[in-house]
Design a protein around this motif. Structure first.
Motif: not given
Length: 221
Positions: A43, A47, A108-109, A113, A116-117
């Motif tokens: 990731s 990014s 994107q991370q 976040l 994304h996770l």
């Protein structure tokens, strides 16, 4: 048509493996990641532009192909006599994996976040569960067809087992702040999942047609 469709899983595996390593190469080339500081997570490589755009497109198209493979697999298993309830559990597990893959690419991370996770959890952990359910099904229903060479099933078991072991290691290593080792586990997990999807080419090679609509009999046509 069905002959060409059998190549879709192999194409997905080739597309995904080539694509993520291309993103990695671009990230290293334009110094979005610094290998002297440690090995990066997938990731992190995707990014920053311009590779973030490629990363999003790559995962969106990969997710669409994975979802289509899961749907075809659902109908194939139904035509083989697999019960509707368990077959639908397998299907929705696969579709969640595909959805998570798309979420990873689009959120994107460095921007979103938590989202994304969440997508990464569905893509990796639920994706691994999808293939474990497939293995359990064939262990439980021994009358199901076993396409391909005799070593295909042990290979799948080995890939799923290794994937699970690496997931546990990835989480532990990340918790211990050994990020490079954890990232290496993540890359290995992704490669294993791509290969597991690619192995569906063996099952689809005997696909000479199936009903792609609700049917009371669920038979081939």
């Amino acid at each position: 048509m069905w002959g060409y469709l059998s190549l879709l899983p192999a194409f997905l595996a080739l597309w995904a493996i080539t694509g993520v390593w291309t993103v990695f190469a671009l990230a290293v080339a334009n110094r979005s990641v610094n290998l002297t500081e440690g090995f990066p997570y997938i990731s992190l490589c995707g990014s920053y532009p311009p590779q973030s755009c490629i990363f999003s497109q790559l995962l969106n198209m990969g997710a669409a192909m994975a979802a289509w493979i899961c749907i075809i697999r659902y109908h194939q298993l139904r035509d083989w006599g697999v019960g509707r309830w368990f077959n639908q559990v397998i299907l929705w597990t696969g579709l969640l994996c595909a959805l998570g893959t798309s979420v990873v690419g689009n959120f994107q991370q460095k921007n979103q976040l938590p989202v994304h996770l969440t997508g990464a959890f569905f893509a990796l952990f639920v994706g691994n569960l999808y293939f474990w359910l497939q293995l359990f099904l064939f262990w439980w229903m021994k009358s199901l067809p076993q396409p391909g060479a005799p070593w295909i099933r042990p290979l799948r078991l080995g890939l799923c087992s290794l994937c699970t072991i690496l997931m546990v290691a990835m989480v532990i290593l990340h918790h211990w702040l050994l990020r490079s080792a954890s990232a290496a586990c993540e890359w290995a997990i992704a490669m294993l999942l791509f290969m597991l999807f690619g192995l569906f080419a063996v099952d689809f090679s005997c696909l000479d047609g199936c009903t792609l609509f609700p049917s009371a009999t669920g038979g081939k046509k």
